[in-house]
Structure formats: C-alpha cells, structure tokens
Design a protein around this motif. Structure first.
Motif, PDB file in Angstrom:
ATOM      1  N   ARG A  50       8.039  -7.300 130.857  1.00 40.04           N
ATOM      2  CA  ARG A  50       6.877  -6.675 131.492  1.00 40.04           C
ATOM      3  C   ARG A  50       7.308  -5.421 132.247  1.00 40.04           C
ATOM      4  O   ARG A  50       6.628  -4.393 132.221  1.00 40.04           O
ATOM      5  CB  ARG A  50       6.194  -7.649 132.467  1.00 40.04           C
ATOM      6  N   TRP A  53       8.925  -2.506 129.562  1.00 34.63           N
ATOM      7  CA  TRP A  53       7.970  -1.834 128.678  1.00 34.63           C
ATOM      8  C   TRP A  53       6.783  -1.242 129.426  1.00 34.63           C
ATOM      9  O   TRP A  53       5.961  -0.544 128.828  1.00 34.63           O
ATOM     10  CB  TRP A  53       7.518  -2.793 127.576  1.00 34.63           C
ATOM     11  N   SER A  54       6.716  -1.499 130.738  1.00 36.48           N
ATOM     12  CA  SER A  54       5.720  -0.793 131.551  1.00 36.48           C
ATOM     13  C   SER A  54       6.164   0.635 131.860  1.00 36.48           C
ATOM     14  O   SER A  54       5.321   1.495 132.129  1.00 36.48           O
ATOM     15  CB  SER A  54       5.484  -1.542 132.872  1.00 36.48           C
ATOM     16  N   ALA A  58       3.549   3.779 131.905  1.00 36.25           N
ATOM     17  CA  ALA A  58       3.273   4.496 133.150  1.00 36.25           C
ATOM     18  C   ALA A  58       3.791   5.928 133.089  1.00 36.25           C
ATOM     19  O   ALA A  58       3.176   6.853 133.635  1.00 36.25           O
ATOM     20  CB  ALA A  58       3.908   3.756 134.328  1.00 36.25           C
ATOM     21  N   VAL A 191       8.424  -0.160 138.890  1.00 37.41           N
ATOM     22  CA  VAL A 191       9.049  -0.636 137.652  1.00 37.41           C
ATOM     23  C   VAL A 191      10.382   0.067 137.392  1.00 37.41           C
ATOM     24  O   VAL A 191      11.277  -0.527 136.761  1.00 37.41           O
ATOM     25  CB  VAL A 191       8.096  -0.502 136.439  1.00 37.41           C
ATOM     26  N   GLY A 228       4.365  -4.635 128.178  1.00 44.27           N
ATOM     27  CA  GLY A 228       4.183  -3.407 128.956  1.00 44.27           C
ATOM     28  C   GLY A 228       2.732  -2.997 129.086  1.00 44.27           C
ATOM     29  O   GLY A 228       2.215  -2.861 130.204  1.00 44.27           O
ATOM     30  N   THR A 231       0.510  -5.268 131.158  1.00 42.20           N
ATOM     31  CA  THR A 231       0.820  -5.191 132.584  1.00 42.20           C
ATOM     32  C   THR A 231       0.296  -3.898 133.196  1.00 42.20           C
ATOM     33  O   THR A 231      -0.365  -3.906 134.237  1.00 42.20           O
ATOM     34  CB  THR A 231       2.339  -5.282 132.805  1.00 42.20           C
ATOM     35  N   ALA A 232       0.597  -2.777 132.548  1.00 39.81           N
ATOM     36  CA  ALA A 232       0.312  -1.476 133.145  1.00 39.81           C
ATOM     37  C   ALA A 232      -1.152  -1.067 133.043  1.00 39.81           C
ATOM     38  O   ALA A 232      -1.719  -0.521 134.004  1.00 39.81           O
ATOM     39  CB  ALA A 232       1.198  -0.413 132.486  1.00 39.81           C
TER      40      ALA A 232
END
Length: 312
Positions: A50, A53-54, A58, A191, A228, A231-232
């Motif tokens: 998470r 790959w965020s 972002a 992150v 990712g 989450t983002a």
C-alpha cells in the motif's frame, strides 16, 4: 500555503464537493472486498505494498497539480519531517489493524471503530484543544462508552480492534492538522517516509520465499499493484471534497463508510452478530444521532450569528 477563505454560511455547496466526498466514502466502504481478496497475504506485506505503490499515484497527482515545490520544501524541514513521521506511524498502525481485521473475520469490529471515530475526535479536541463539550456531545460520548462497556463485559472482551482503529485514525487526523503542507503533499511525504521500511519488508519476504509479489503468480502481482490506487485515490478525493464542503456536511456523510462496512460484514461476509453486539451498536447509533444533531445546531448558530444585524 495560504488559508482557504471561509465560505459564506449561506453559500451553496458545489456539486463537485459532494462528488469528491461521496466517491471517497463509497470507495472506503467497498475496501473490505479488496481486503478479502488479499486475505491470504500477510497484513504487513499488504501494508508495505500500500505504501510503495501509493508513491507513484501521489507523485503523478502532485506533478499535475504543480505542487512539487511544496513537497521539496517539506523534505528540507526537520520539524515537518518529524511531524510527518508521527502521522505516518499512526496511519500505518491503522492500515495494519484494518487489514488484519478483515482477514480475521472481524469486519464488524472495524465498522464499529469507524463509527466511534467522530466521537474520539470530539474527545481529543476537548482534551488537547480546550474545546468545551456541549450537552449533546457529552451524552453521545457517554452512550459510546456504554457500548464499549457492553462489548467488553457481555460480548466477549474489550473491542480492541475498534478502539485501535478509532484512536489511531483520530490521532492521525489531529496531528495531521499540524503539517504545514496540503493534503496531497502531506500524504506523499508520509508514504515517502514509510517507503524504506516497506521496501525492507518486501525484500525480506522475497528473500525468505514468503512474498507474494512474483512467486505466487500474476493475480497476486495485480492485487498488490492495486494496493496503491485503492489507498491513494480515496484519500485524495476526500481531501478535495473536504475543501469544498462544510464541516457539518462532511460530518454526516462520513457515516456512509462504516455503514457500508457493517452491511458488507453481516450480509456478504456472513460474520456472526450477537444480540449484545446489536445492543452495543444501537447505543453507538444513538450516540451518532445526538452528535449529528449537535453539528446541525452548531451550524445553525453560526448562520444566525453571521446574519444577525450589527449591534449599535
């Protein structure tokens, strides 16, 4: 960054704000399905992916917003880095417990945690910001405490999953307000700081042969890459919605997520739900009804004060 001008109390809220916030809350409400898909993977590995790959998600957003200069300035400021390290630690605890709870078939407890969260925010504001509780808020907190007591003594023990989720996210939001950067920049900073330990976890599991990014097939690779965006994207949507909507509106809309999680847990995942759990949830729902009423009363008082003629 300059403060956003206050919205006139009688101004209409833009449809874009509702769309952003609704998108965020719906995606968070559907997140348990993703967590079920990865429940065969260790929670710390899911959290590590998470984080990792965020970063590109972002990063692309910041480049499109042309706000990379803010991030560079934050990376050079030790105080900002220390504050971001604290919030990053809190959100990683929240993510880890949430991933574990879904895999352990304790989704109902996760829903309870996010129902309790708004009341935790009120407690934190009272303890650390000197804000005074209204009678409705005090009664709401008393009802929530009763619900926790019922679960502790009648439904199998202290609901620690709910409490950890509620307090970790509440403290995250509380300390997140101190970061002198925007929402997207702050998330990127968090992150980035979490990426080194996340990469260590991924690398260690790969060397130990217990990792799922590669050896177990393309399906697991796709699922972990998806960590990712899932989450983002909701966080970014929420940040944009919160800027455009009143606090009261966001306060009411936020119940959508735990309600969806609760319904998914009971009617899709088929998790057990005892009579005492039902009683506790009734206390929580009553508490949230009182809290919502207090939000509307506060907003109405603010509108009345803003429209009142000046005293002579």
């Amino acid at each position: 960054m300059s403060a956003r001008p206050a919205r006139p109390v009688d101004a209409a809220e833009p449809a874009a704000g509702f769309a952003f916030a609704l998108g965020a809350f719906l995606l968070w409400g559907l997140l348990p399905f993703y967590m079920k898909w990865v429940d065969h993977i260790a929670p710390w590995e899911v959290v590590a992916h998470r984080v990792v790959w965020s970063v590109p998600v972002a990063g692309v957003l910041l480049m499109l917003m042309r706000r990379t200069a803010d991030l560079k300035a934050a990376l050079r400021d030790p105080k900002t880095l220390a504050q971001a390290a604290l919030t990053a630690g809190l959100i990683s605890i929240n993510w880890g417990v949430y991933v574990w709870a879904i895999a352990a078939e304790r989704t109902v407890e996760a829903a309870l945690g996010y129902y309790i969260n708004p009341l935790v925010n009120v407690v934190l504001a009272t303890l650390f910001l000197g804000e005074r509780l209204t009678r409705l808020q005090a009664l709401a907190i008393a009802l929530a405490a009763t619900a926790v007591a019922i679960l502790t003594f009648r439904a199998g023990g202290l609901p620690w999953v709910s409490l950890v989720l509620a307090f970790s996210f509440g403290l995250y939001g509380f300390f997140r307000k101190t970061l002198p950067v925007g929402a997207a920049q702050g998330f990127m900073l968090e992150v980035i700081l979490l990426s080194p330990p996340a990469l260590v976890i991924i690398g260690w599991m790969a060397m130990a042969g217990s990792g799922h990014f590669g050896p177990t097939g393309a399906a697991d690779i796709a699922l972990l890459l998806l960590a990712g965006p899932v989450t983002a994207i909701p966080l970014i949507l929420y940040a944009n919605g919160a800027k455009l909507l009143r606090y009261t509106t966001i306060g009411v809309m936020q119940y959508l997520t735990p309600t969806m999680i609760f319904l998914v847990a009971i009617f899709v995942f088929g998790e057990p739900f005892s009579v005492w759990q039902l009683v506790a949830f009734c206390f929580i729902w009553a508490a949230l009804a009182l809290y919502t009423l207090s939000l509307f009363r506060t907003a109405r008082a603010a509108r009345a004060a803003a429209t009142a003629p000046p005293a002579h």
